[in-house]
Design an enzyme around this catalytic site. Structure first.
Site, PDB file in Angstrom:
ATOM      1  N   HIS A  17       1.170  -1.265  -0.236  1.00 31.22           N
ATOM      2  CA  HIS A  17      -0.140  -0.058   0.001  1.00 31.22           C
ATOM      3  C   HIS A  17       0.946   1.520   0.193  1.00 31.22           C
ATOM      4  O   HIS A  17       0.995   2.402  -0.797  1.00 31.22           O
ATOM      5  CB  HIS A  17      -1.268  -0.231   0.922  1.00 31.22           C
ATOM      6  CG  HIS A  17      -2.136   0.891   1.380  1.00 31.22           C
ATOM      7  ND1 HIS A  17      -2.653   1.837   0.232  1.00 31.22           N
ATOM      8  CD2 HIS A  17      -1.787   1.862   2.582  1.00 31.22           C
ATOM      9  CE1 HIS A  17      -3.106   3.007   1.200  1.00 31.22           C
ATOM     10  NE2 HIS A  17      -2.201   3.031   2.331  1.00 31.22           N
ATOM     11  N   HIS A  64       3.491   7.075   5.377  1.00 35.96           N
ATOM     12  CA  HIS A  64       2.377   8.347   6.249  1.00 35.96           C
ATOM     13  C   HIS A  64       1.761   6.818   7.096  1.00 35.96           C
ATOM     14  O   HIS A  64       1.007   7.384   7.351  1.00 35.96           O
ATOM     15  CB  HIS A  64       0.950   7.927   4.563  1.00 35.96           C
ATOM     16  CG  HIS A  64       0.769   7.135   4.161  1.00 35.96           C
ATOM     17  ND1 HIS A  64       1.464   5.815   2.390  1.00 35.96           N
ATOM     18  CD2 HIS A  64      -0.595   6.377   4.324  1.00 35.96           C
ATOM     19  CE1 HIS A  64       0.105   5.473   2.741  1.00 35.96           C
ATOM     20  NE2 HIS A  64      -0.886   5.829   3.533  1.00 35.96           N
ATOM     21  N   GLU A 121      -0.509   5.481  12.742  1.00 36.81           N
ATOM     22  CA  GLU A 121      -1.350   5.553  13.229  1.00 36.81           C
ATOM     23  C   GLU A 121      -1.834   4.045  13.205  1.00 36.81           C
ATOM     24  O   GLU A 121      -1.977   3.449  14.085  1.00 36.81           O
ATOM     25  CB  GLU A 121      -2.161   5.663  12.037  1.00 36.81           C
ATOM     26  CG  GLU A 121      -4.107   5.903  12.047  1.00 36.81           C
ATOM     27  CD  GLU A 121      -4.537   6.331  12.501  1.00 36.81           C
ATOM     28  OE1 GLU A 121      -3.653   7.259  13.857  1.00 36.81           O
ATOM     29  OE2 GLU A 121      -6.105   6.299  13.127  1.00 36.81           O
ATOM     30  N   ASP A 122      -0.874   3.363  12.043  1.00 38.12           N
ATOM     31  CA  ASP A 122      -1.246   1.927  12.511  1.00 38.12           C
ATOM     32  C   ASP A 122       0.064   0.946  13.304  1.00 38.12           C
ATOM     33  O   ASP A 122       0.468  -0.515  13.188  1.00 38.12           O
ATOM     34  CB  ASP A 122      -1.143   1.073  10.805  1.00 38.12           C
ATOM     35  CG  ASP A 122      -2.454   1.639  10.508  1.00 38.12           C
ATOM     36  OD1 ASP A 122      -3.229   2.731  11.058  1.00 38.12           O
ATOM     37  OD2 ASP A 122      -2.146   1.171   9.301  1.00 38.12           O
ATOM     38  N   ASP A 124     -21.517  15.420 -26.775  1.00 35.12           N
ATOM     39  CA  ASP A 124     -20.130  15.748 -26.561  1.00 35.12           C
ATOM     40  C   ASP A 124     -19.350  14.544 -25.424  1.00 35.12           C
ATOM     41  O   ASP A 124     -19.175  15.050 -24.744  1.00 35.12           O
ATOM     42  CB  ASP A 124     -20.286  17.592 -25.653  1.00 35.12           C
ATOM     43  CG  ASP A 124     -21.158  17.321 -24.421  1.00 35.12           C
ATOM     44  OD1 ASP A 124     -21.639  16.763 -24.529  1.00 35.12           O
ATOM     45  OD2 ASP A 124     -21.399  18.014 -24.096  1.00 35.12           O
TER      46      ASP A 124
HETATM   47 MN    MN Z   1      -2.466   4.607   3.751  1.00 38.52          MN
END
Ligand code: MN
Length: 740
Positions: free
Chosen positions: A48, A72, A76-77, A259
């Protein structure tokens, strides 16, 4: 799946000077941090961040952005911390990764009234660094590309959020490619049936119209060649989502939509754009009302192009976009195309003029338009962002925004503006009103700092301030102020010492004797004498070397009794001690408090009339000739000393937890005037192990009695227990501590 070495090669292809070591370090760090995690698809998690970095490398972004993409999700993880990221990768990347972590914590469900405020926060976040949003968009794009691995209910929610927030954001940042793809993916999961029908129909149409597209392309090229204009012509098919929106809006079927195909003419320079326009309009009839000149009037996101629709070859309506290669890049990449975010041109202001505007001005303009774009209401509605809950944003009188941690005070604000403003701050107006410097700032407050020259911040401010910047500046200023106090004290000691010996002390004479004392400056000597590190007699001998014996300076011995003593510890290592065994001894009124190494006659310590108890924050006020008085930090009496910040001394409790030391406080009790009330009150206090020192009736009405009770308590908790015990009495209507 993209591999790390492929990513590095791709970056090096547009930025030969890329910091490969940095990229490798970020990769390895992310790899280790996520090592046992997998995605919903079952793939290793590291795929990822690699893909997110790869998406951003498509836009030719700088090393810091790519490294941030790789990192990134680590805070958080995983176990990783911001401090670690800063340590490993420096401030810039640390801040970017932290920004991403904060965005991750967005609470997307927020109350409507808060949205304007939240939006302001978003705005600040953007103006501090738009790269955070670029990484966020790439992150979302990859998540959308891999959405099929998610549970259907989650899929819908994420797709809706993408359509509501992230696709419009990409559009506003001018990143058309990303906006288109986000919309397609969201559309696919939100309305799968419509999406698939459209895809099928478009494939049909493409098949049927293959000829026509080629004919139009060919004729355009030929015609422009006749006019001697070098150009490239592309055809492009409108995206299913925008077709679907049009069908929805105009209530027309796909077949009626004229269009679906657009053509793009790319030329070398702006003059050519208008030449192409002229050539096209003289060859084919134009459709009225469809001409737009975004070259002379660019869109807020810097988009530039000429738009027109003609009735072209085979009487087909043909939508044309005419622009230069540079405009084309900005049209597709938007913000990401800005040289500010490209390596190699980040140094030197002149290189930043690539987009025609100074970067700062350009960014401001973009940010202003993110806020006040075509339809702010709609965007606000879709941007349910509860951003940066741990921060507070306030305005200077001139309208600059200052971001601070939540809980920040006007003192923090003053230091955030400038250290000198902080150091000379004496007051503050919040939204036009005089407010205490201890006030907690709220989002959107406008702060005017009142300053005075030659002001020193009271050391106690260090505890009121929440920002590191303010605290260290206050500490520095306090250190200097304290040094000055010691100097003055030292000078006092020397003066009395010299007087005892029939001499007159002078700075000038001492300065002449510095060499004999092996000291550099007068201040050093005075401060050392003040601190008790250098005996006054030694100084005397240095000034009068011919005098053999100086009358000894009387110094009191330090009492070091362990029981019944407590001390206040001063940040400066100066220790104050005084006996506190009996109530009488608490009232010391300047009677010989020994301070380490210096005569206690110089400084006495006492409590303010209302007392102070362990557990509450305290401040010492040094009044020359009187000594130091200890106040609770919320004492209203401190107001009287606001003008003399040099007298504020930072003191803290230094008491053994097991200590049974008691401290005097006063409370005011209002109670029903009936038999037995007083007994009840005394009983409650006794039950809570409180000692009543004195009790005074201060107001007696028919029904109610008001009394002042002087108590002795162990600490703040003990006091609170007694107060709540009294509050529980039916006869008591109010009880409060008297702080003076
Ligand atoms: Mn992510």
């Amino acid at each position: 799946m993209v591999r790390h070495y492929e990513l590095v090669e791709k970056i090096q292809s547009y930025n030969p000077g890329a910091d490969e070591a940095l990229l490798n370090r970020a990769y390895v760090y992310a790899m280790k941090a996520h090592h046992n995690q997998t995605r919903a698809s079952g793939e290793a998690y590291i795929t990822h961040p690699l893909e997110v970095a790869s998406i951003l490398s498509d836009y030719g972004l700088d090393d810091a952005t790519i490294a941030t993409a790789l990192l990134h999700d680590v805070i958080e993880d995983t176990e990783a911390t911001k401090a670690e990221i800063i340590y490993m990768f420096g401030d810039e990347i640390g801040k970017l990764v932290d920004g991403l972590t904060k965005l991750d914590k967005l609470n997307l469900v927020s109350k409507r009234a808060e949205q304007a405020e939240n939006f302001r926060k978003l705005l600040v976040a953007i103006s501090s660094d738009i790269r955070v949003l670029l990484v966020k968009l790439a992150d979302r794009l990859h998540n959308m590309r891999t959405l099929d691995a998610m549970r259907p209910d989650k899929r819908k929610r994420i797709a809706q959020e993408t359509l509501d927030i992230y696709a419009p954001l990409a559009g506003r940042m001018g990143i058309q490619d990303m906006k288109d793809e986000l919309e397609q993916l969201a559309f696919r999961w939100l309305n799968t049936e419509a999406y698939e029908t459209l895809i099928g129909k478009l494939a049909d149409l493409r098949q049927r119209n293959q000829n026509i597209i080629e004919i139009i392309e060919g004729e355009l090229k030929a015609k422009l060649g006749d006019f001697g204009i070098e150009s490239r012509v592309y055809s492009r098919e409108k995206k299913p989502y925008s077709i679907w929106c049009k069908m929805d809006n105009k209530q027309v079927s796909l077949e009626q939509l004229s269009d679906i195909y657009g053509f793009r003419v790319i030329v070398d320079d702006t003059t050519d754009c208008y030449q192409v326009l002229g050539a096209v309009h003289t060859t084919w009839p134009s459709v009225p009302g469809r001409f737009k000149d975004y070259i002379s009037t660019p869109k807020f996101n810097s988009y530039q192009s000429l738009h027109t629709t003609i009735v072209g070859p085979g009487h087909q309506r043909v939508e044309l976009q005419i622009r230069t290669a540079e405009m084309d890049e900005i049209a597709n990449y938007g913000v990401a195309a800005h040289p500010l975010y490209k390596d190699g041109v980040t140094n030197g202001a002149s290189a930043m003029d690539g987009a025609g505007l100074a970067p700062y001005q350009w960014l401001r303009k973009l940010v202003a338009n993110l806020l006040e774009g075509d339809n702010p209401e709609e965007f606000l509605e879709h941007t349910k962002l509860e951003l940066f809950q741990d921060q507070v944003f306030c305005f200077t009188p001139k309208g600059s925004l200052i971001a601070m941690p939540r809980g920040a005070t006007p003192i923090d604000f003053a230091y955030a503006v400038h250290t000198n403003i902080g150091n000379s701050c004496v007051g503050a107006k919040i939204n036009g009103r005089h407010m205490p410097l201890t006030s907690e700032l709220k989002n959107g407050d406008e702060i005017l700092i009142i300053t005075a020259e030659a002001q020193t911040p009271p050391p106690a401010w260090e505890k009121i301030a929440v920002t590191g910047k303010a605290r260290s500046a206050i500490r520095r200023a306090s250190r200097e102020a304290i040094q000055k106090q010691y100097c003055n004290l030292g000078r006092d000691i020397l003066q009395s010492m010299f007087t005892n010996n029939g001499k007159v002390y002078s700075d000038r004479e001492l300065t002449l004797a510095l060499g004999r004392l092996s000291q550099r400056t007068l201040e050093d000597v005075l401060a050392q004498v003040g601190r008790g590190e250098l005996p006054a007699a030694e100084v005397y001998s240095a000034v009068y070397p011919q005098e053999k014996t100086a009358a000894p300076y009387k110094r009191k011995a330090i009492k070091r009794s362990d029981d019944g003593w407590f001390s206040l510890r001063r940040v400066t290592n100066m220790r104050f001690r005084w006996p506190g065994k009996t109530p009488d001894e608490h009232e010391m009124n300047g009677s010989g408090v020994p301070i380490r190494g210096v005569s206690g006659d110089n400084i006495a310590i006492k409590f303010s009339p209302g007392g102070a108890v362990p557990g509450e924050r305290i401040v010492g006020i040094l009044v020359p000739g009187e000594g130091i008085t200890i106040y609770p930090i919320h004492s209203p009496l401190l107001r009287d000393h606001f003008d003399h910040s040099d007298r504020w001394i930072d003191v803290t409790w230094d008491i053994d937890e097991a200590s049974q030391e008691r401290f005097p406080v006063q409370i005011r009790v209002t109670a029903v005037n009936e038999p037995g009330t007083l007994a009840h009150i005394a009983t409650i206090i006794g039950e809570h192990d409180g000692n009543i020192d004195t009790l005074k009736m201060v107001g007696r009405r028919e029904d109610y009695t008001r009394m002042l009770i002087s108590l002795e308590v162990l600490d703040l908790k003990h006091l609170k227990d007694i107060l709540s015990g009294l509050n529980g009495l039916a006869a008591v209507s109010s009880v409060e501590r008297v702080i003076a």
